[in-house]
Design a protein around this motif. Structure first.
Motif, short mmCIF file in Angstrom:
data_model
loop_
_atom_site.label_atom_id
_atom_site.label_comp_id
_atom_site.label_asym_id
_atom_site.label_seq_id
_atom_site.Cartn_x
_atom_site.Cartn_y
_atom_site.Cartn_z
N LEU A 28 65.08 8.28 11.06
CA LEU A 28 64.09 8.56 12.10
C LEU A 28 64.52 7.97 13.44
N ALA A 29 65.06 6.77 13.42
CA ALA A 29 65.53 6.15 14.66
C ALA A 29 66.65 6.97 15.29
N LEU A 30 67.53 7.50 14.47
CA LEU A 30 68.60 8.38 14.98
C LEU A 30 68.02 9.63 15.61
N GLU A 31 67.02 10.24 14.96
CA GLU A 31 66.40 11.46 15.50
C GLU A 31 65.71 11.16 16.82
N ARG A 32 65.00 10.06 16.89
CA ARG A 32 64.31 9.70 18.13
C ARG A 32 65.30 9.42 19.25
N ALA A 33 66.38 8.71 18.94
CA ALA A 33 67.39 8.42 19.96
C ALA A 33 68.01 9.71 20.48
N ARG A 62 67.41 1.85 22.65
CA ARG A 62 66.91 0.52 22.27
C ARG A 62 66.37 0.48 20.86
N GLU A 63 65.52 1.43 20.46
CA GLU A 63 64.92 1.39 19.13
C GLU A 63 65.99 1.46 18.04
#
Length: 706
Positions: A28-33, A62-63
């Motif tokens: 999810l962090a990869l998708e958001r980035a 950052r996330e």
């Protein structure tokens, strides 16, 4: 919590960070980035600004940086099969994402377009440096390569990430695979009682021995290994430990030989793809040294200056051993060097480092170190109550281990402590975890890192505190008694604390320029400078207190410590230079020698750098985590320790001249170096503090070798 690794809370809820949650959260962090970067790229090109381009780019990552940072941190301190599997499953995906960023032609075009706007041309100070540094970073990482080379560069980055992770795992696993259990305490003659007690407790913890018939377990972790090598009178005991240490990263299923050559070859290919003749020139381009040749010349110049003293110290030790054993002068065995060196130190100075242990209980050292920081830097450091709950199942249904109103801070292990650091006016600068003792699930060495980078108030952005950590593998407590440290371990704690305050005092509004994000050959200046406070009477009295009586170190013992400080200093310096020499030679001249014998090559390269012994030791390269446990790390940069040591030896003379605990000098260090990060050229920061360029002879003078 459905996504614990993405939780925005300042204090990390470690009990929720189950290995089972890694894949979903990092995906999810990869998708958001990816989505946030796309928004940055697709913004209106007619309304570009520093905030929308430079800060937008940093915010987009950052996330992911912080969530993946939690995974890699846990891999360092709580390594286990489930976490290792989860980490290694996501590692190629995270590596590939970051490798693609500088190769994204649309993102590069955006940054380049903004840099040519009138607003960008008019920027000054930190904002101007941020733009220049980002442009340089993109170019250094392949932004201007043709498509085919970009594709190969992505592949190289993925291969490097996996190879260096496997190298690191091999070092940890081979370290844990070896131990030595002794039944007869008589074999341990010469060892300090503290080492015997620790070995007995370690054996008991493993279910070995009984109170009536105890056993003694020794491992390759430093607090266990070093006392044996320095004090055990039984030659065969030291030999067994030395041979055991030689198995780290070597032989059988944990052998790192092929990985060393693979990593070197990949780094070399990466450098040539990017237009550099070899990796050292590539990696040092934006550091103080600039080129591999400059770093190698620096190392070889220091070598020449200490070589004659080095040779004298070797002969002196060989003659001492011959005299004491009534035998001919000969080459020592590698398991004899530390033993006879310590024996001669004790005789020459009537000084044994073990005499100092009672004055260095770990909690007292930390407390005194914090008081020194408070006096020098006008801050307040306070320990917080902590709580530990074992990691849950990752289902998202975990109950918080510590309700917010309790004020307790969760930690990843019961031994971990947490501290707040505030300015004198009460404003929170940041917090940090401290984890000091060895465990099988924890990597070796000592290190500092940060989990959340902070920044000062800036425009519409509120202050954000830093969240850091300092870790080590120091002498553990035994039988409920306080952990008593060696002076070397105390120096290591001050070293890591120096890195920590460099991060926590960082006051730059651009995160990528803040804290320890500085040139690698400048980053060791604050850490090594802090070690100097372990040698001054005025500062020692703040933390060196007897664990039972509270008395300071007696004058005669302090004098022995100082008199013995430069004992065999040339051998000590040459050891560090040998690491830097091996590193640079491998990355400059031998990165494609895959058919070479690693041990023979090391002996050839370091012929005049290493202490000659009758039995030749295996190459350090197989367990040299600084160089090979991450895609970059200290690769082609181990010289940085000595480079920065020249700076720290010189910088500390200002404290010596104006007052070791002078708040004016401490404040100048904080304002001119520690708070500045990479907002200005490091050479200028040094001049701002000292009022001049560094004295190249300061290090040799401090070591008694000038």
């Amino acid at each position: 919590m459905s996504h614990p690794y993405l939780d925005e809370s300042f204090h990390v809820r470690w009990s929720t960070l189950a290995p089972a949650a890694v894949e979903a959260d990092i995906t999810l962090a990869l998708e958001r980035a990816e989505q946030k970067l796309a928004e940055v790229v697709n913004q209106d090109r007619g309304r570009l600004s520093f905030e929308s381009v430079i800060m937008g780019y940093e915010d987009a990552l950052r996330e992911l940086n912080e969530s993946w940072g939690l995974v890699t941190h846990l891999d360092s301190v709580c390594n286990g099969p489930e976490l290792r599997e989860a980490h290694n499953k996501m590692l190629p995906k995270v590596s590939a994402f970051f490798a693609k960023i500088p190769l994204d032609e649309h993102l590069w075009d955006l940054v380049l377009t903004y840099s040519k706007t009138q607003e960008a041309r008019d920027l000054t100070g930190t904002q101007r440096r941020a733009v220049d540094e980002l442009l340089a970073w993109f170019r250094q990482h392949g932004a201007e390569l043709p498509p085919a080379k970009k594709k190969r560069l992505e592949e190289i980055e993925a291969e490097l990430s996996q190879a260096t992770q496997k190298y690191s795992e091999n070092v940890l696993d081979s370290t844990n695979a070896w131990d030595m259990v002794i039944d007869d305490v008589a074999q341990l003659k010469g060892l300090p009682q503290s080492a015997i007690d620790a070995a007995k407790a370690d054996a008991a913890a493993k279910g070995l021995g009984t109170p009536e018939a105890p056993k003694y377990r020794f491992t390759l972790k430093a607090p266990s290994l070093i006392p044996v090598m320095e004090h055990a009178e039984d030659d065969s005991l030291r030999k067994r430990v030395w041979e055991g240490n030689g198995t780290v990263g070597r032989g059988d299923k944990y052998d790192n030989t092929a990985l060393v050559w693979q990593i070197l070859r990949l780094r070399h290919e990466k450098a040539t793809l990017l237009g550099k003749p070899q990796f050292a020139d590539y990696i040092l381009e934006r550091r103080m040294a600039k080129t591999g040749r400059t770093a190698l010349t620096f190392t070889e110049d220091l070598h020449r200056k200490v070589k004659s003293a080095f040779d004298r110290e070797i002969v002196d030790l060989q003659e001492y051993r011959a005299d004491k054993t009534n035998t001919d002068v000969r080459l020592l065995e590698p398991w004899e060097v530390a033993y006879w060196s310590e024996k001669r130190r004790h005789e020459r100075y009537d000084f044994d480092h073990e005499e100092l242990r009672p004055y260095f209980p770990v909690d007292g050292v930390l407390s005194g170190m914090f008081r020194i920081a408070e006096k020098l830097f006008d801050v307040r450091i306070a320990e917080r109550q902590t709580t530990f709950t074992a990691v849950g199942d990752g289902s998202g249904s975990e109950t918080p281990a510590a309700p917010a109103e309790s004020g307790a801070v969760e930690v990843w292990h019961p031994e971990v402590k947490f501290f707040d650091m505030r300015n004198a006016d009460g404003v929170l600068i940041g917090g940090f975890y401290a984890d000091w003792h060895p465990r099988d699930s924890k990597r070796s060495g000592a290190w500092m890192n940060y989990l959340k980078g902070g920044w000062p108030p800036n425009g519409e952005r509120d202050r954000r505190p830093h969240l850091g950590l300092i870790c080590g593998n120091m002498t553990p407590p035994v039988d409920g008694k306080p952990a008593l440290l060696t002076h070397d371990e105390v120096c290591t704690i001050f070293h890591e604390f120096g890195h920590l305050i460099h991060q926590l005092f960082g006051n730059v509004p651009v995160p990528s320029l803040n804290g320890v994000n500085v040139a690698w050959d400048f980053v060791e200046l604050p850490s090594q400078l802090m070690e100097n406070f372990c040698w001054e009477r005025e500062s020692l009295d703040f933390f060196a207190k007897h664990n039972e009586t509270g008395a300071p170190i007696p004058d005669d013992l302090f004098k022995k410590l100082i008199n013995a400080r430069n004992y065999m200093s040339a051998v000590s310096m040459m050891r560090q230079l040998s690491f830097g020499k091996l590193d640079l030679e491998l990355h400059i001249n031998h990165s494609t020698d895959e058919n070479a014998d690693l041990d023979r090559l090391g002996r050839t390269l370091l012929k005049d750098y290493i202490f000659p012994t009758n039995t030749e030791p295996p190459s350090m390269a197989r367990r040299f985590g600084h160089l090979f446990s991450s895609p970059v790390g200290y690769a082609a940069s181990y010289y940085s320790y000595k480079w920065a040591e020249v700076l720290d030896a010189d910088a500390f003379t200002r404290f010596q001249h104006e007052g070791v605990l002078n708040p004016k000098v401490g404040r100048a260090l904080r304002d001119n170096i520690l708070s500045k990060g990479n907002s200005e050229d490091p050479a200028k920061l040094f001049r701002d503090f000292m009022g001049r360029d560094p004295d190249p002879n300061a290090l040799l003078a401090r070591a008694g070798l000038a």
